[in-house]
Design a protein around this motif. Structure first.
Motif, mmCIF file in Angstrom:
data_model
loop_
_atom_site.group_PDB
_atom_site.id
_atom_site.type_symbol
_atom_site.label_atom_id
_atom_site.label_comp_id
_atom_site.label_asym_id
_atom_site.label_seq_id
_atom_site.Cartn_x
_atom_site.Cartn_y
_atom_site.Cartn_z
ATOM 1 N N ARG A 313 0.826 -1.210 0.000
ATOM 2 C CA ARG A 313 0.000 0.000 0.000
ATOM 3 C C ARG A 313 0.859 1.259 0.000
ATOM 4 N NH1 ARG A 313 -4.033 -1.778 4.806
ATOM 5 N NH2 ARG A 313 -4.487 0.468 4.871
ATOM 6 N N LEU A 314 2.028 1.187 0.644
ATOM 7 C CA LEU A 314 2.939 2.329 0.621
ATOM 8 C C LEU A 314 3.746 2.363 -0.679
ATOM 9 C CD1 LEU A 314 4.276 2.466 4.303
ATOM 10 C CD2 LEU A 314 2.295 3.589 3.290
ATOM 11 N N ARG A 315 4.049 1.204 -1.215
ATOM 12 C CA ARG A 315 4.761 1.157 -2.495
ATOM 13 C C ARG A 315 3.933 1.841 -3.592
ATOM 14 N NH1 ARG A 315 9.145 -2.040 -3.604
ATOM 15 N NH2 ARG A 315 9.879 -3.454 -1.976
ATOM 16 N N ALA A 316 2.621 1.639 -3.549
ATOM 17 C CA ALA A 316 1.775 2.267 -4.560
ATOM 18 C C ALA A 316 1.832 3.783 -4.465
ATOM 19 C CB ALA A 316 0.339 1.774 -4.405
ATOM 20 N N LEU A 317 2.036 4.321 -3.279
ATOM 21 C CA LEU A 317 2.107 5.773 -3.108
ATOM 22 C C LEU A 317 3.471 6.334 -3.497
ATOM 23 C CD1 LEU A 317 0.260 6.093 0.331
ATOM 24 C CD2 LEU A 317 -0.666 6.581 -1.933
ATOM 25 N N THR A 318 4.532 5.522 -3.343
ATOM 26 C CA THR A 318 5.870 5.992 -3.715
ATOM 27 C C THR A 318 6.153 5.836 -5.206
ATOM 28 O OG1 THR A 318 6.804 3.799 -3.218
ATOM 29 C CG2 THR A 318 6.779 5.446 -1.428
ATOM 30 N N ARG A 319 5.348 4.985 -5.894
ATOM 31 C CA ARG A 319 5.521 4.749 -7.337
ATOM 32 C C ARG A 319 6.949 4.288 -7.647
ATOM 33 N NH1 ARG A 319 2.384 10.020 -9.992
ATOM 34 N NH2 ARG A 319 0.353 9.596 -9.019
ATOM 35 N N ASP A 320 7.372 3.288 -6.895
ATOM 36 C CA ASP A 320 8.735 2.789 -7.074
ATOM 37 C C ASP A 320 8.834 1.684 -8.122
ATOM 38 O OD1 ASP A 320 7.373 0.784 -5.781
ATOM 39 O OD2 ASP A 320 8.792 0.588 -4.126
ATOM 40 N N ASN A 321 7.669 1.212 -8.636
ATOM 41 C CA ASN A 321 7.645 0.152 -9.644
ATOM 42 C C ASN A 321 8.393 -1.108 -9.192
ATOM 43 O OD1 ASN A 321 6.209 1.764 -11.499
ATOM 44 N ND2 ASN A 321 8.134 2.762 -12.152
ATOM 45 N N GLY A 322 8.281 -1.412 -7.868
ATOM 46 C CA GLY A 322 8.917 -2.604 -7.326
ATOM 47 C C GLY A 322 10.393 -2.457 -7.044
ATOM 48 N N ASP A 323 10.945 -1.265 -7.192
ATOM 49 C CA ASP A 323 12.376 -1.024 -6.965
ATOM 50 C C ASP A 323 12.581 -0.595 -5.511
ATOM 51 O OD1 ASP A 323 15.014 -0.329 -6.938
ATOM 52 O OD2 ASP A 323 14.920 0.943 -8.713
ATOM 53 N N ASP A 324 13.248 -1.453 -4.708
ATOM 54 C CA ASP A 324 13.479 -1.150 -3.299
ATOM 55 C C ASP A 324 14.335 0.095 -3.123
ATOM 56 O OD1 ASP A 324 12.036 -3.379 -2.744
ATOM 57 O OD2 ASP A 324 13.745 -4.637 -2.180
ATOM 58 N N VAL A 325 15.303 0.280 -4.003
ATOM 59 C CA VAL A 325 16.182 1.451 -3.885
ATOM 60 C C VAL A 325 15.383 2.737 -4.090
ATOM 61 C CG1 VAL A 325 18.195 2.607 -4.849
ATOM 62 C CG2 VAL A 325 18.189 0.118 -4.630
ATOM 63 N N LYS A 326 14.507 2.731 -5.082
ATOM 64 C CA LYS A 326 13.693 3.913 -5.338
ATOM 65 C C LYS A 326 12.722 4.157 -4.190
ATOM 66 C CE LYS A 326 10.888 6.040 -8.946
ATOM 67 N NZ LYS A 326 10.285 5.868 -10.292
ATOM 68 N N TYR A 327 12.177 3.084 -3.612
ATOM 69 C CA TYR A 327 11.275 3.227 -2.459
ATOM 70 C C TYR A 327 12.017 3.874 -1.298
ATOM 71 C CZ TYR A 327 8.266 1.970 1.497
ATOM 72 O OH TYR A 327 7.487 2.010 2.640
ATOM 73 N N ASP A 328 13.209 3.348 -0.990
ATOM 74 C CA ASP A 328 13.983 3.884 0.134
ATOM 75 C C ASP A 328 14.347 5.351 -0.088
ATOM 76 O OD1 ASP A 328 13.804 1.397 1.270
ATOM 77 O OD2 ASP A 328 15.801 0.738 0.657
ATOM 78 N N GLU A 329 14.614 5.709 -1.344
ATOM 79 C CA GLU A 329 14.953 7.084 -1.646
ATOM 80 C C GLU A 329 13.767 8.012 -1.407
ATOM 81 O OE1 GLU A 329 17.217 10.327 -2.618
ATOM 82 O OE2 GLU A 329 17.825 8.257 -2.192
ATOM 83 N N ARG A 330 12.577 7.548 -1.737
ATOM 84 C CA ARG A 330 11.375 8.384 -1.595
ATOM 85 C C ARG A 330 11.000 8.618 -0.125
ATOM 86 N NH1 ARG A 330 8.841 11.309 -5.527
ATOM 87 N NH2 ARG A 330 6.753 10.431 -5.243
ATOM 88 N N VAL A 331 11.279 7.630 0.717
ATOM 89 C CA VAL A 331 10.868 7.746 2.127
ATOM 90 C C VAL A 331 12.037 8.131 3.032
ATOM 91 C CG1 VAL A 331 9.002 6.087 1.792
ATOM 92 C CG2 VAL A 331 11.228 5.289 2.614
ATOM 93 N N ARG A 332 13.202 8.409 2.460
ATOM 94 C CA ARG A 332 14.387 8.655 3.284
ATOM 95 C C ARG A 332 14.208 9.861 4.200
ATOM 96 N NH1 ARG A 332 18.537 11.959 2.799
ATOM 97 N NH2 ARG A 332 17.854 12.599 0.718
ATOM 98 N N MET A 333 13.777 11.012 3.675
ATOM 99 C CA MET A 333 13.630 12.211 4.502
ATOM 100 C C MET A 333 12.572 12.026 5.586
ATOM 101 S SD MET A 333 13.978 15.489 1.943
ATOM 102 C CE MET A 333 13.690 16.546 3.347
ATOM 103 N N LEU A 334 11.480 11.358 5.239
ATOM 104 C CA LEU A 334 10.433 11.124 6.233
ATOM 105 C C LEU A 334 10.953 10.232 7.354
ATOM 106 C CD1 LEU A 334 7.523 11.439 7.161
ATOM 107 C CD2 LEU A 334 6.893 9.508 5.690
ATOM 108 N N LEU A 335 11.708 9.172 7.001
ATOM 109 C CA LEU A 335 12.264 8.292 8.028
ATOM 110 C C LEU A 335 13.295 9.021 8.879
ATOM 111 C CD1 LEU A 335 12.660 4.914 6.070
ATOM 112 C CD2 LEU A 335 11.033 5.439 7.900
ATOM 113 N N ASP A 336 14.084 9.896 8.264
ATOM 114 C CA ASP A 336 15.078 10.650 9.043
ATOM 115 C C ASP A 336 14.382 11.531 10.094
ATOM 116 O OD1 ASP A 336 17.081 9.514 7.576
ATOM 117 O OD2 ASP A 336 17.360 11.237 6.238
ATOM 118 N N ASP A 337 13.300 12.177 9.689
ATOM 119 C CA ASP A 337 12.587 13.051 10.631
ATOM 120 C C ASP A 337 11.914 12.251 11.738
ATOM 121 O OD1 ASP A 337 13.318 15.311 9.191
ATOM 122 O OD2 ASP A 337 11.596 15.128 7.855
ATOM 123 N N LEU A 338 11.320 11.103 11.391
ATOM 124 C CA LEU A 338 10.693 10.270 12.413
ATOM 125 C C LEU A 338 11.735 9.722 13.376
ATOM 126 C CD1 LEU A 338 8.037 8.334 10.286
ATOM 127 C CD2 LEU A 338 7.631 10.177 11.920
#
Length: 578
Positions: A313-338
Motif C-alpha cells: 500500500r505504501l509502495r503504490a504511493l511511492t511509485r517505485d515500480n517494485g524497486d526497493d532502492v527507489k522506495y527507500d529514496e522516496r521515504v528517506r527524509m520522512l524516516l530521518d525526521d521520524l
C-alpha cells in the motif's frame, strides 16, 4: 324797529334747534322702522348697546381671571412656605437644604449585587433590576456602570448568546491574563466543568489544580514521557460503542489527530513543510498501524518499522515500480525526521517511550512544562502540540463513550496558554493549531486560547498571518487587556473598536510608576482590567476582583519571595528628597 330786530335775533336760533331736533327724530324713527319687531324673547339690543355689554363682560372676565391667578400664586406661595418650614426640621432626599447645609445635586446610583434567595432572603423580592442578563462566571466590577460582569464561553454558548464555546485572551505580560483564566477555572470546577490546562510553562495553574485535588502531569527532557500515538486508556474502549457510525466517526477523528500530531512534530524537526507524497505515506502508514491489534499503544518506532517494511500500500504511493532502492529514496527524509523524534534526536526521549502518566478522567488536569528551559522553544512547542492533541482526544473519546452510556457524562474546558511559543518555534505550526482548534469545534468542548499581543500572530507570510489571525476572529468571546498602539494589529478592524475603547486599552498598557512620597511601586493602571468584546458590538470593560481564598493560588511571583529584604539594603523601598 327795535322790537322787530329783537325777534330776529332770538327767533333764528330757535328755528335751527327745531330743525335739528326734527332731523334727529326722523333718523330715530327710520332706524326703528328698519329693526324687526320685538319678539317674545324680548327686545333686540342695538349695536351700540351690544358693544357696551361685550365690553362690560370682557372686563368682568379679566377681573375673575386675575382673581383666580392671584389665588393660585397665593396657594403656591403658601405651599412653598410650608415646605421650607418643614425642610428646616428634617433633611430631604438629597440632604439638608440651604446654603452650606450639605445638599447634593447628583445622587450616585446604588451598587448592585447578585445573590441567591437564601443568601439575601431578608431583601428578596425587594431588589433592583440589573442592567443585563446575569449569565456565566462572575468576573468583576463593570467599569462603566454599577453592577458585576458575568461571562464565560461555555454558559454563554449554552444560553445562545454566542455561537461557539471558545474564547481568546490578549494582553501584555503582568496585567492579569492568568488571573482571569484562574477565576474562570475556579468557578467551572464548582459547576462540574472540568478544567484541562494543556500546557503550563511558568507554571501559572499548578497551585490552582492542586488546590482542586486535580492531577499535575510533569513533562520535560529526562523526566516524564508522552507518546504522540497514545490517546489514553479510554481509546481502547471505542470498540465497545454499539453505534457503528458513531464508532467509525470517533476512530476517524483519532486518526486525524494522530496524523496532525506526527505531521506537526515532523515539521518541527525539519523546520519546514512536508511534501505532498510524504503526507500521503504518513496517513496510510498510520492507517495500517491502526489495523494492527496492539497490547499497548504503538510507539514511533513501530510507525518507522511499518514504513521500512515496504508494504504494498505504501509502495503504490511511492511509485517505485517494485524497486526497493527507489522506495527507500522516496521515504528517506520522512524516516530521518521520524527517527529524529526518538531518543537520539533533538527532543530526547520525551516522545520515544510510553506515556508516563495518563489523564485521570473526571479530575482537573494540568500539564506542567515549567522544567523545560525557556530557550528551548522547539521542545516547548513540540510538547505543547502533543499535550494539546492528547488532551483534546481524551475528552472527545470520553464524550463518545458517555453518549453511548458506557461512562458518566462529563464536560471539559481546555486551556491553551502561551500560544506564541508554538507559533514562534516554527511558522508551520500555525497549520497544526488551526487543525486542532477546528477539530475541537462541534465536539462539545470549550476552549480558551491565550497569547500576549496581535504581533504574536504575525508570521513569515501573509497567508500564515491570515490563518493565525483567524484564531481571534473565530473566537466568539474575546478578552482584550492592556495593549500598546503598535501591539493592537487589526483589532480595530476585526472588532470595530471605537476611539474610546482603543484609548482605554492603550491607557491600560502603561507601566507602573514609583510613588515619590512612599518610594513604592504603584499598581499598573491596567492590572486586572479587560474589555469583553462579542463581535463588533460595543465592548464591556470590567476589572477582575478576587476573594481572599483566591489570593494564595494567584501569586505568580513565588520565585521572588524572600528577595524584598535583601533588596532593601541596596536602596529598594527608600525614598529620596532633593
Amino acid at each position: 324797529m327795535s322790537d322787530y330786530m329783537l325777534w330776529v335775533a332770538i327767533g333764528a336760533p330757535a328755528v335751527v334747534v327745531a330743525m335739528a331736533v326734527a332731523s334727529i327724530i326722523a333718523v330715530v324713527i327710520s332706524r326703528r322702522r328698519a329693526q324687526p319687531p320685538a319678539t317674545a324673547a324680548g327686545l333686540r339690543l342695538s349695536e351700540r348697546e351690544a358693544r357696551r355689554l361685550r365690553t362690560r363682560l370682557s372686563r368682568e372676565q379679566r377681573r375673575a381671571e386675575a382673581a383666580r391667578t392671584e389665588s393660585a400664586v397665593e396657594r403656591f406661595r403658601s405651599v412653598m412656605t410650608e415646605s421650607r418650614s418643614r425642610s428646616t426640621s428634617r433633611p430631604g432626599r438629597r440632604g439638608w437644604s440651604g446654603r452650606g447645609a450639605g445638599f447634593v445635586n447628583y445622587v450616585q446610583p446604588l451598587p448592585e449585587a447578585q445573590g441567591t434567595t437564601v443568601q439575601v432572603c431578608g431583601l428578596w423580592p425587594f431588589g433592583i433590576s440589573h442592567q443585563g442578563a446575569v449569565v456565566g462566571v462572575p468576573l468583576g466590577k463593570n467599569l462603566r456602570s454599577p453592577g458585576q460582569v458575568t461571562a464565560d464561553p461555555m454558559y454563554w454558548f449554552l444560553n445562545g448568546i454566542i455561537s461557539n464555546p471558545s474564547a481568546f485572551i490578549l494582553g501584555r505580560p503582568g496585567l492579569g491574563k492568568s488571573t482571569l483564566v484562574r477565576r474562570l477555572l475556579t468557578v467551572y470546577d464548582a459547576w462540574n466543568v472540568i478544567p484541562l490546562v494543556l500546557s503550563d510553562t511558568k507554571p501559572d495553574y499548578v497551585a490552582l489544580v492542586t488546590a482542586q485535588c486535580g492531577q499535575v502531569v510533569k513533562v520535560s527532557r529526562g523526566f516524564g514521557h508522552i507518546n504522540p500515538l497514545d490517546f489514553g486508556p479510554l481509546a481502547a474502549r471505542v470498540a465497545e460503542i454499539p453505534d457503528e457510525r458513531k464508532r467509525a466517526e470517533i476512530l476517524n477523528s483519532l486518526r486525524e489527530r494522530r496524523v496532525a500530531n506526527i505531521s506537526g512534530l515532523v515539521r518541527l524537526a525539519r523546520n519546514g513543510a512536508m511534501q505532498a507524497y510524504e503526507s500521503s505515506i504518513l496517513v496510510e502508514a498510520i492507517r495500517i498501524l491502526d489495523e494492527i491489534e496492539w497490547e499497548a499503544a504503538p510507539l514511533l518506532r513501530d510507525l518507522v518499522g511499518i514504513i521500512t517494511s515496504r508494504p504494498d500500500r505504501l509502495r503504490a504511493l511511492t511509485r517505485d515500480n517494485g524497486d526497493d532502492v527507489k522506495y527507500d529514496e522516496r521515504v528517506r527524509m520522512l524516516l530521518d525526521d521520524l527517527t529524529a523524534l526518538g531518543s537520539s534526536g533533538p527532543f530526547g526521549d520525551v516522545f520515544a517511550h510510553p506515556t508516563t502518566t495518563h489523564i485521570d478522567v473526571g479530575r482537573p488536569v494540568v500539564f506542567d512544562l515549567s522544567a523545560i528551559d525557556d530557550s528551548d522553544l522547539q521542545l516547548q512547542a513540540a510538547v505543547q502540540s502533543v499535550t494539546w492533541s492528547y488532551g483534546s482526544a481524551v475528552v472527545e473519546v470520553q464524550k463518545g463513550l458517555a453518549d453511548a452510556g458506557l461512562v458518566p457524562p462529563t464536560h471539559y474546558i481546555l486551556v491553551m496558554d502561551e500560544l506564541w511559543r508554538m507559533l514562534r518555534a516554527s511558522s508551520t505550526m500555525v497549520y497544526f493549531v488551526d487543525a486542532l482548534t477546528r477539530l475541537n469545534r462541534q465536539r462539545g468542548i470549550g476552549q480558551i486560547l491565550i497569547t500576549h499581543t496581535m504581533n504574536d500572530l504575525k508570521l513569515e507570510t501573509e497567508q500564515l498571518t491570515s490563518i493565525a489571525s483567524g484564531f481571534v476572529e473565530r473566537s466568539a468571546m474575546t478578552f482584550i487587556g492592556g495593549l500598546a498602539p503598535a501591539e493592537m494589529g487589526n483589532l480595530r478592524t476585526v472588532f470595530a473598536l471605537s476611539n474610546a475603547e482603543q484609548t482605554m486599552i492603550e491607557d491600560w498598557s502603561a507601566e507602573s510608576t514609583i510613588n515619590p512620597d512612599t518610594g513604592r511601586t504603584a499598581t499598573p493602571a491596567g492590572r486586572g482590567k479587560f474589555l469583553l468584546k462579542i463581535g463588533k458590538a460595543p465592548g464591556t470593560p470590567f476589572q477582575v476582583t478576587l476573594v481572599s481564598d483566591e489570593l494564595a493560588v494567584n501569586d505568580t511571583n513565588t520565585a521572588w519571595r524572600g528577595m524584598q529584604g535583601s533588596l532593601v539594603g541596596a536602596g529598594a523601598g527608600t525614598s529620596y528628597e532633593s
